[in-house]
Motif scaffolding. Structure first.
Motif, PDB file in Angstrom:
ATOM      1  N   GLY A  50      32.233  42.998  43.188  1.00 37.62           N
ATOM      2  CA  GLY A  50      32.674  41.627  43.396  1.00 37.62           C
ATOM      3  C   GLY A  50      31.948  40.640  42.496  1.00 37.62           C
ATOM      4  N   PRO A  51      31.476  39.510  43.062  1.00 40.80           N
ATOM      5  CA  PRO A  51      30.836  38.477  42.246  1.00 40.80           C
ATOM      6  C   PRO A  51      29.347  38.700  42.012  1.00 40.80           C
ATOM      7  CG  PRO A  51      31.041  37.688  44.484  1.00 40.80           C
ATOM      8  CD  PRO A  51      31.679  39.067  44.459  1.00 40.80           C
ATOM      9  N   PHE A  52      28.847  39.853  42.421  1.00 35.71           N
ATOM     10  CA  PHE A  52      27.407  40.093  42.364  1.00 35.71           C
ATOM     11  C   PHE A  52      27.045  41.004  41.194  1.00 35.71           C
ATOM     12  CE2 PHE A  52      28.703  39.355  46.751  1.00 35.71           C
ATOM     13  CZ  PHE A  52      27.940  38.231  47.046  1.00 35.71           C
ATOM     14  N   LEU A  53      25.842  40.846  40.693  1.00 38.13           N
ATOM     15  CA  LEU A  53      25.357  41.655  39.594  1.00 38.13           C
ATOM     16  C   LEU A  53      23.838  41.761  39.663  1.00 38.13           C
ATOM     17  CD1 LEU A  53      25.398  39.461  36.381  1.00 38.13           C
ATOM     18  CD2 LEU A  53      26.467  38.664  38.478  1.00 38.13           C
TER      19      LEU A  53
ATOM     20  N   MET B 184      26.326  45.339  47.664  1.00 36.03           N
ATOM     21  CA  MET B 184      25.041  45.851  47.188  1.00 36.03           C
ATOM     22  C   MET B 184      25.073  47.370  47.027  1.00 36.03           C
ATOM     23  SD  MET B 184      22.306  43.414  49.230  1.00 36.03           S
ATOM     24  CE  MET B 184      20.882  44.343  48.625  1.00 36.03           C
ATOM     25  N   ARG B 185      25.811  48.063  47.876  1.00 36.81           N
ATOM     26  CA  ARG B 185      25.948  49.512  47.708  1.00 36.81           C
ATOM     27  C   ARG B 185      26.624  49.832  46.375  1.00 36.81           C
ATOM     28  NH1 ARG B 185      26.887  49.442  53.377  1.00 36.81           N
ATOM     29  NH2 ARG B 185      29.147  49.378  53.114  1.00 36.81           N
ATOM     30  N   ALA B 186      27.635  49.051  46.028  1.00 36.21           N
ATOM     31  CA  ALA B 186      28.300  49.254  44.741  1.00 36.21           C
ATOM     32  C   ALA B 186      27.342  48.978  43.592  1.00 36.21           C
ATOM     33  CB  ALA B 186      29.526  48.351  44.640  1.00 36.21           C
ATOM     34  N   LEU B 187      26.518  47.942  43.729  1.00 35.23           N
ATOM     35  CA  LEU B 187      25.545  47.628  42.686  1.00 35.23           C
ATOM     36  C   LEU B 187      24.526  48.748  42.516  1.00 35.23           C
ATOM     37  CD1 LEU B 187      24.847  43.826  43.295  1.00 35.23           C
ATOM     38  CD2 LEU B 187      26.054  44.846  41.357  1.00 35.23           C
ATOM     39  N   ARG B 188      24.121  49.355  43.623  1.00 38.03           N
ATOM     40  CA  ARG B 188      23.180  50.479  43.523  1.00 38.03           C
ATOM     41  C   ARG B 188      23.827  51.655  42.800  1.00 38.03           C
ATOM     42  NH1 ARG B 188      21.314  48.488  48.636  1.00 38.03           N
ATOM     43  NH2 ARG B 188      22.855  49.711  49.780  1.00 38.03           N
ATOM     44  N   THR B 189      25.101  51.894  43.084  1.00 37.49           N
ATOM     45  CA  THR B 189      25.830  52.954  42.386  1.00 37.49           C
ATOM     46  C   THR B 189      25.824  52.714  40.884  1.00 37.49           C
ATOM     47  OG1 THR B 189      27.284  53.414  44.269  1.00 37.49           O
ATOM     48  CG2 THR B 189      28.105  54.023  42.094  1.00 37.49           C
ATOM     49  N   ILE B 190      26.047  51.458  40.489  1.00 38.92           N
ATOM     50  CA  ILE B 190      26.061  51.114  39.067  1.00 38.92           C
ATOM     51  C   ILE B 190      24.667  51.228  38.462  1.00 38.92           C
ATOM     52  CG2 ILE B 190      26.468  49.234  37.425  1.00 38.92           C
ATOM     53  CD1 ILE B 190      28.623  48.204  39.428  1.00 38.92           C
TER      54      ILE B 190
END
Length: 234
Positions: A91-94, A136-142
């Motif tokens: 989403g809008p997070f990085l 945040m889970r998606a960010l950790r995956t990345i």
């Protein structure tokens, strides 16, 4: 243009995230970068392949459509697949980097952000709301995937497994799609690996990833099916 700032539960206490998927959220793309940390889920839905990255090395991608700005998995404001790639889930997070480690950022200009609709980013007392935890889970995956990808590609290249691949998709006598500049796992090289090479890759955790990329190409039939349904207006 991104307007990324450090996420703050005081300054941004009333931020909300709009759910769903669609063109307005930047989801209408025919391929999306993906990471080794999600190959197991991705290979059930999408063809996976590699492109040469700027500065050397490779980046993995999932195929979503055949025409430019076409995502065949979008329908009725939803993403119709078992796994949504992490680059879309974030989403809008990085993640930003500074000397003391990674930090959570938010793009205040992202179309998913609102002050009046969607799910809250923070709980009333300031803790992370469920929506933020999902992103945040998606960010950790990345974040973890970026680190693993470099080592994975180096190991696959060292064993001679990465090779150019030509993908040509014919829908009828007059409609054909060719995808240049792609690389994948050579099935011939994979089946010819020595026992020592298999052990090296397996010990590093990369052997299963190679097989997942090979298996994912079976999803090309699904891409063709979705494209033909779209052409037929179904």
């Amino acid at each position: 243009m991104s307007n990324a700032v450090l996420l703050d539960n005081v300054k941004h206490h009333d931020l909300r995230v709009i759910g769903g998927h669609g063109q307005s959220f930047g989801d209408s793309v025919n391929e999306i970068p993906v990471f080794a940390t999600e190959f197991a889920e991705l290979q059930r839905d999408y063809p996976l392949y590699f492109r040469e990255a700027e500065g050397g090395g490779f980046q993995a991608f999932a195929l979503l459509g055949l025409d430019k700005d076409e995502n065949l998995f979008l329908a009725d404001g939803q993403w119709q697949a078992r796994h949504v790639p992490a680059m879309s889930q974030r989403g809008p997070f990085l993640i930003g980097m500074r000397d003391d480690g990674p930090m959570l950022m938010v793009d205040l200009d992202h179309p998913r952000l609102s002050r009046s609709e969607g799910e809250p980013v923070f709980l009333p007392h300031g803790g992370n709301a469920p929506a933020l935890e999902r992103h945040m889970r998606a960010l950790r995956t990345i974040h973890q995937g970026v680190e693993i990808n470099a080592a994975m590609f180096a190991a696959l290249q060292a064993e001679g497994l990465i090779a150019p691949v030509e993908i040509a998709i014919r829908l009828d006598d007059t409609t054909e799609y060719k995808m240049p500049g792609l690389f994948s796992i050579s099935q011939e090289a994979l089946s010819s690996l020595s026992g020592e090479a298999l052990e090296r890759l397996n010990r590093a955790g990369f052997l299963s990833l190679a097989f997942q990329v090979v298996a994912s190409m079976g999803n090309m039939a699904r891409i063709i099916e979705l494209k033909n349904r779209k052409r037929a207006g179904v």
